[in-house]
Each structure stands twice: as C-alpha cells, then as structure tokens.
Design a protein around this motif. Structure first.
Motif, PDB file in Angstrom:
ATOM      1  N   GLN A   1       8.203  44.295  75.286  1.00 58.61           N
ATOM      2  CA  GLN A   1       7.129  44.113  74.311  1.00 58.61           C
ATOM      3  C   GLN A   1       5.799  43.882  75.025  1.00 58.61           C
ATOM      4  O   GLN A   1       4.755  44.406  74.632  1.00 58.61           O
ATOM      5  N   PHE A   2       5.855  43.093  76.106  1.00 58.48           N
ATOM      6  CA  PHE A   2       4.623  42.751  76.827  1.00 58.48           C
ATOM      7  C   PHE A   2       4.158  43.916  77.699  1.00 58.48           C
ATOM      8  O   PHE A   2       2.958  44.107  77.896  1.00 58.48           O
ATOM      9  N   VAL A   3       5.118  44.708  78.196  1.00 59.33           N
ATOM     10  CA  VAL A   3       4.741  45.922  78.929  1.00 59.33           C
ATOM     11  C   VAL A   3       4.113  46.915  77.959  1.00 59.33           C
ATOM     12  O   VAL A   3       3.063  47.515  78.235  1.00 59.33           O
ATOM     13  N   GLY A   4       4.751  47.065  76.808  1.00 58.69           N
ATOM     14  CA  GLY A   4       4.287  48.023  75.819  1.00 58.69           C
ATOM     15  C   GLY A   4       2.910  47.721  75.272  1.00 58.69           C
ATOM     16  O   GLY A   4       2.084  48.620  75.117  1.00 58.69           O
ATOM     17  N   LEU A   5       2.646  46.460  74.980  1.00 60.15           N
ATOM     18  CA  LEU A   5       1.339  46.124  74.413  1.00 60.15           C
ATOM     19  C   LEU A   5       0.213  46.400  75.402  1.00 60.15           C
ATOM     20  O   LEU A   5      -0.896  46.793  75.019  1.00 60.15           O
TER      21      LEU A   5
ATOM     22  N   LEU B   1      -1.924  55.176  68.113  1.00 58.60           N
ATOM     23  CA  LEU B   1      -1.547  55.875  69.337  1.00 58.60           C
ATOM     24  C   LEU B   1      -1.204  57.332  69.038  1.00 58.60           C
ATOM     25  O   LEU B   1      -0.513  57.628  68.075  1.00 58.60           O
ATOM     26  N   THR B   2      -1.710  58.244  69.874  1.00 56.78           N
ATOM     27  CA  THR B   2      -1.385  59.663  69.741  1.00 56.78           C
ATOM     28  C   THR B   2      -0.078  59.952  70.477  1.00 56.78           C
ATOM     29  O   THR B   2       0.081  59.580  71.639  1.00 56.78           O
ATOM     30  N   SER B   3       0.867  60.616  69.805  1.00 57.08           N
ATOM     31  CA  SER B   3       2.187  60.860  70.388  1.00 57.08           C
ATOM     32  C   SER B   3       2.129  61.908  71.491  1.00 57.08           C
ATOM     33  O   SER B   3       1.220  62.739  71.551  1.00 57.08           O
ATOM     34  N   ARG B   4       3.135  61.885  72.368  1.00 53.59           N
ATOM     35  CA  ARG B   4       3.242  62.817  73.481  1.00 53.59           C
ATOM     36  C   ARG B   4       4.615  63.490  73.450  1.00 53.59           C
ATOM     37  O   ARG B   4       5.559  62.968  72.877  1.00 53.59           O
ATOM     38  N   SER B   5       4.721  64.652  74.102  1.00 55.48           N
ATOM     39  CA  SER B   5       6.003  65.346  74.205  1.00 55.48           C
ATOM     40  C   SER B   5       6.308  65.622  75.671  1.00 55.48           C
ATOM     41  O   SER B   5       5.408  65.623  76.510  1.00 55.48           O
ATOM     42  N   PHE B   6       7.595  65.838  76.004  1.00 50.76           N
ATOM     43  CA  PHE B   6       7.929  66.195  77.376  1.00 50.76           C
ATOM     44  C   PHE B   6       8.913  67.359  77.417  1.00 50.76           C
ATOM     45  O   PHE B   6       9.395  67.827  76.382  1.00 50.76           O
ATOM     46  N   THR B   7       9.216  67.832  78.621  1.00 52.03           N
ATOM     47  CA  THR B   7      10.038  69.023  78.803  1.00 52.03           C
ATOM     48  C   THR B   7      11.523  68.722  78.615  1.00 52.03           C
ATOM     49  O   THR B   7      11.953  67.567  78.627  1.00 52.03           O
TER      50      THR B   7
ATOM     51  N   LEU C   1      20.771  53.070  75.068  1.00 52.83           N
ATOM     52  CA  LEU C   1      19.935  53.713  74.049  1.00 52.83           C
ATOM     53  C   LEU C   1      18.643  52.944  73.847  1.00 52.83           C
ATOM     54  O   LEU C   1      17.566  53.540  73.664  1.00 52.83           O
ATOM     55  N   GLY C   2      18.749  51.611  73.901  1.00 49.78           N
ATOM     56  CA  GLY C   2      17.562  50.768  73.738  1.00 49.78           C
ATOM     57  C   GLY C   2      16.583  50.931  74.886  1.00 49.78           C
ATOM     58  O   GLY C   2      15.367  50.967  74.684  1.00 49.78           O
ATOM     59  N   ILE C   3      17.104  51.015  76.107  1.00 46.30           N
ATOM     60  CA  ILE C   3      16.241  51.191  77.285  1.00 46.30           C
ATOM     61  C   ILE C   3      15.491  52.517  77.194  1.00 46.30           C
ATOM     62  O   ILE C   3      14.266  52.568  77.362  1.00 46.30           O
ATOM     63  N   VAL C   4      16.231  53.583  76.913  1.00 45.89           N
ATOM     64  CA  VAL C   4      15.605  54.907  76.814  1.00 45.89           C
ATOM     65  C   VAL C   4      14.577  54.936  75.673  1.00 45.89           C
ATOM     66  O   VAL C   4      13.439  55.380  75.855  1.00 45.89           O
ATOM     67  N   GLY C   5      14.989  54.445  74.505  1.00 48.38           N
ATOM     68  CA  GLY C   5      14.078  54.430  73.361  1.00 48.38           C
ATOM     69  C   GLY C   5      12.833  53.601  73.616  1.00 48.38           C
ATOM     70  O   GLY C   5      11.714  54.013  73.287  1.00 48.38           O
ATOM     71  N   GLN C   6      13.014  52.425  74.225  1.00 50.57           N
ATOM     72  CA  GLN C   6      11.887  51.522  74.462  1.00 50.57           C
ATOM     73  C   GLN C   6      10.920  52.075  75.509  1.00 50.57           C
ATOM     74  O   GLN C   6       9.699  51.974  75.353  1.00 50.57           O
ATOM     75  N   VAL C   7      11.457  52.668  76.581  1.00 48.97           N
ATOM     76  CA  VAL C   7      10.593  53.249  77.618  1.00 48.97           C
ATOM     77  C   VAL C   7       9.789  54.417  77.044  1.00 48.97           C
ATOM     78  O   VAL C   7       8.579  54.528  77.277  1.00 48.97           O
TER      79      VAL C   7
ATOM     80  N   TYR D   1       5.502  54.578  76.401  1.00 50.80           N
ATOM     81  CA  TYR D   1       4.562  55.586  76.904  1.00 50.80           C
ATOM     82  C   TYR D   1       4.225  56.655  75.860  1.00 50.80           C
ATOM     83  O   TYR D   1       3.669  57.700  76.190  1.00 50.80           O
ATOM     84  N   GLY D   2       4.574  56.360  74.596  1.00 48.12           N
ATOM     85  CA  GLY D   2       4.116  57.202  73.491  1.00 48.12           C
ATOM     86  C   GLY D   2       4.817  58.525  73.313  1.00 48.12           C
ATOM     87  O   GLY D   2       4.264  59.438  72.682  1.00 48.12           O
ATOM     88  N   TYR D   3       6.051  58.670  73.829  1.00 46.96           N
ATOM     89  CA  TYR D   3       6.793  59.926  73.674  1.00 46.96           C
ATOM     90  C   TYR D   3       7.513  59.949  72.333  1.00 46.96           C
ATOM     91  O   TYR D   3       8.266  59.032  71.994  1.00 46.96           O
TER      92      TYR D   3
END
Length: 272
Positions: free
Chosen positions: A133-137, A153-159, A198-204, A208-210
């Motif tokens: 939460q503190f990293v994200g904010l 926040l504007t969303s981002r996409s990746f490959t 799943l939480g780690i992947v989702g939270q990361v 970073y707005g993906y």
C-alpha cells in the motif's frame, strides 16, 4: 465542483539530494492519500455507474453483517474490513489515489481475521498487501503528478512475453507457499496457497498501473469465494461477512476490468 488536480502543486523548493527528494515525495504522497478533503472529493466525483456499484456493495456488506448475526469482535472486524475493501476497490476502479487510505485500513483488519482463521496464505497475502500500500501510494502519486490529467491514473499495457513471465512467477510462488502451508498445518492449503502468488502479481501490476492486474484479481476472487464458502459451512469467525465480501469483490473486479480495458481506451499507455 473542485477538481482533484488542484491538490497537485509544483513545489517551490526542490530537494537537494535523492534521499531528500524521496522523503519529500513520499511525505507529499502520504498527505494526499490521507487528506480528508481529497478522500471526500474523489468519492463525490466518481461516475454515476460507479456510485451505484458502491452503494449496492456497501448495502450488501452491511446486510450480510446484520443477517449473519455475528456481533462478536471478529464480526465487527469483518464489517469494518468489508466497508474498507469496498471503498478501496471502487476507487481503484477509477484510478483514484485515495484508494490507498482505505487499502491500508482494509489490510490491517483483514489480517486480524486471517490470523483468527489460521489461513496461512491469507496472512502472508495481507502482510504483503499492507507493505505494498505504501509502495503503491508513492508510485501512483508520482505517476499521476507526471500526467497531463491528474484526476486518475492512466492504465498501461504490456507484451505477451511479460505476461508469460508473471505466469511463471505465480506458479513458483504458489509451490513455495504450499510447501510452508503444509508444515504450518494451514486450512484449505491447496486453495489458500494461490492467494499470495495471485496477490503479489495483482498488487505489483496494480502498483505500476498495468490493466492486466484484473486477470489476477478475478482469479483470486474466484478462489476466495470458494475458500470462504467452505469456512462459512463450518461457521468460522466472521465467515458470513467475508463470504459476501468475496462475491462483492468478484463483481467489482469484473467492473474494474471493463473500466481499465475500455473506460480508458483513449488514454491507455503502452509499455514493455
């Protein structure tokens, strides 16, 4: 109506070192996230559809608490968790920075419930979420501050290659958590062990707005519905409130993936 961008102002004095710059930016991010006026404003300026979703989710949360007839300490903690998580999720749906104020509260109270239910994977997940939460904010504050529009926040996409990488990471963490859950005599270990990866992947990805974060959240929410339905059958602490909360979170994730993939279609940023 006052615009959220008014909260972002160029600093008069730039910090002289990277350490001072980080401290300054982090302090400013904390102030913005926990600013009462901004929290109220970001809730008031949500889309009408989002407000309807929020109202339904809050009513369902309170109703499940009342009809669950669990007025113990754990029951009240479950209610607080539900309200905090609903507001956090709704604000995430629209990329609002103040989602982290409710995220911090939700993580703390959810962690208490997970400990009472001996859900090892959930305990690890909520501990991780709390730190993130503190990293994200900090990251969201900096990213929004660099955007031309500062309302959300504007969303981002990746490959697809990045997606494959995160899929492999998910499986590796799953087997690590499963290993420890077996030795700690956890509850529903095969399902519970999916929560942390799943939480780690989702939270990361969220940090970073993906927009692909929602794939992880939807999968996690489905698993959580199953876990808390099983807990409900054995009448574990705060199980009724938590079960309804999981259903609410799943519905919200479906709404969130729609907004992040289509609601911001014109402003999506591509990234590697």
């Amino acid at each position: 109506m006052k615009n959220v961008s008014n909260f972002y102002k160029e600093p008069n004095n730039q910090p002289s070192s990277s350490h001072e710059s980080f401290s300054h930016n982090f302090s400013e991010a904390l102030f913005q996230v926990f600013n009462l006026q901004r929290n109220v404003l970001e809730l008031k300026t949500l889309r009408k559809t989002t407000k309807v979703m929020m109202s339904i989710m809050l009513v369902a949360t309170v109703a499940s608490f009342i009809f669950g007839n669990d007025f113990t300490f754990s029951g009240w903690i479950g209610l607080i968790t539900g309200i905090a998580v609903v507001l956090n999720l709704i604000l995430v749906d629209q990329g609002r920075l103040t989602n982290y104020s409710w995220g911090v509260l939700g993580c703390v109270v959810w962690l208490i419930i997970a400990i009472n239910n001996r859900l090892i994977g959930d305990i690890a997940s909520q501990s991780f979420y709390l730190v993130m939460q503190f990293v994200g904010l900090y990251v969201w504050h900096n990213q929004i501050n660099k955007q031309s529009t500062k309302n959300e926040l504007t969303s981002r996409s990746f490959t697809w290659l990045s997606g494959l990488f995160w899929l492999i990471v998910t499986f590796i963490i799953y087997f690590i958590v499963l290993f420890f859950s077996k030795r700690l005599n956890g509850t529903q270990i095969y399902l519970d062990a999916t929560l942390l990866p799943l939480g780690i992947v989702g939270q990361v990805l969220m940090t970073y707005g993906y927009r692909s974060q929602w794939i992880a959240w939807i999968t996690l929410d489905i698993v959580n519905v199953i876990i808390w339905f099983n807990q409900l059958k054995i009448v574990s602490p705060a199980s009724s409130s938590m079960f309804v909360l999981q259903i609410i979170m799943l519905i919200n994730s479906l709404y969130g993936i729609y907004l992040w993939y289509f609601g911001q279609k014109d402003s999506t940023v591509k990234a590697n």
